[in-house]
Design an enzyme around this catalytic site. Structure first.
Site, short mmCIF file in Angstrom:
data_model
loop_
_atom_site.label_atom_id
_atom_site.label_comp_id
_atom_site.label_asym_id
_atom_site.label_seq_id
_atom_site.Cartn_x
_atom_site.Cartn_y
_atom_site.Cartn_z
CG ASP A 1 -2.05 1.01 1.13
OD1 ASP A 1 -2.42 1.39 0.02
OD2 ASP A 1 -2.56 1.41 2.19
CG ASP B 1 -0.38 1.32 7.66
OD1 ASP B 1 -0.43 0.16 8.12
OD2 ASP B 1 -1.39 1.95 7.31
#
Length: 330
Positions: free
Chosen positions: A205, A222
């Site tokens: 991502d 993340d």
């Protein structure tokens, strides 16, 4: 997994999350700031006589413990290679995945920064070098507990989630079915044109919001969506604009990337297919999470006919792009 209750964070109160962190061996000072996250719950937490930490409380039912630990191990591996990836902290027993009150969570050092300026060839080359290093590590072994990016793991479930959600206005259902079928078919053709590519462990991502820039340069945060897949998945979100613009941006990224990892130009057949799958995934993701109170607050336009008309049009515009010749590399 995906067996979580519709409102999985109802019992996660400020007191309960501070108690969880205290129980893990840190002394909180009562300071708490909610950070921008919907899939999980993420907070900046004040710690007595130390810098604040970032606490991520994982969505119940989304990942198995083994899958989360696989992510943690990957990020720790990258950090051990001096790649600027923010790894979770271990408690006194060496555990990085912590449990308290029915929740699973991890703690991270706070690392600030701002989104990268992607109109700079120098910045793009820098990011390319770092992503190349991530991928050089990512190809050493495979994930065993996490997904692989492809049409069946991303596009097909997203389409089903939209059609089953009831949000799509009845008069738009036939158009959505037709357009989404065409997108999935085009994406399958793109993967077929690419041929057999080397699947890597990826960030998964890698959009600009997950890259924070400071005076010392960029760092990656993340890795919650870490997956197996083509290298291009971590590169294409750095590209925008017309084809000529994207070709120049890609050239800058690959100038850095190829210093540390090979890039298979055949993967460029996937660029617009991956973009289309992400568009589909976004709508399916919100549809699946709508019962979580955070989602109607964050996406109040999701159940409006205008949104669905625009969504279908965005997918329709992707159909010819998927079958266009790939960007040409210098």
């Amino acid at each position: 997994m995906e067996t979580a209750p519709a409102t999985p964070y109802a019992e996660l109160t400020p007191d309960s999350l501070l108690n969880a962190i205290d129980a893990a061996g840190w002394r909180t000072n009562g300071s708490l700031l909610s950070l921008n996250s919907y899939e999980n719950r993420v907070y900046q937490v004040g710690i007595e006589d130390q810098p604040p930490l970032v606490a991520k409380f994982y969505r119940p039912g989304r990942w198995s413990d083994a899958a989360i630990l696989e992510e943690h191990a990957f990020v720790a591996e990258l950090a051990g290679l001096d790649i600027p990836a923010v790894a979770p902290l271990a408690d006194a027993t060496g555990a990085t995945l912590l449990h308290h009150g029915g929740f699973r969570f991890a703690l991270f050092p706070r690392r600030g920064g701002h989104a990268p300026e992607l109109d700079s060839a120098t910045n793009l080359e820098w990011l390319g070098r770092l992503i190349g290093r991530i991928h050089a590590a990512g190809c050493v072994r495979s994930f065993r507990q996490r997904a692989t990016i492809d049409v069946d793991s991303v596009g097909v479930p997203a389409r089903a989630a939209v059609l089953e959600s009831g949000f799509l206005p009845a008069e738009l259902v036939p158009r959505y079915e037709e357009v989404s079928d065409a997108v999935l078919g085009g994406a399958r053709r793109a993967f077929a044109r690419t041929g057999r590519y080397r699947a890597l462990r990826l960030h998964g991502d890698c959009h600009p919001g997950n890259i924070l820039w400071t005076d010392a340069g960029p760092h990656f945060v993340d890795f919650d969506d870490a997956v197996m897949g083509p290298a291009l998945q971590d590169l294409w979100m750095l590209l925008s604009g017309e084809r000529a613009d994207m070709a120049m941006q890609l050239a800058a990224v690959l100038d850095g990337y190829r210093q540390f990892a090979d890039f298979d130009a055949g993967e460029l057949h996937l660029l617009e297919a991956l973009r289309a799958l992400r568009i589909m995934h976004f709508a399916g993701w919100i549809a699946r999470r709508w019962e979580d109170p955070a989602f109607p607050r964050a996406f109040p336009w999701f159940d409006s006919p205008r949104y669905w008309e625009n969504h279908i049009q965005s997918l329709r515009e992707q159909i010819p792009l998927i079958d266009e010749p790939p960007l040409e590399l210098p």
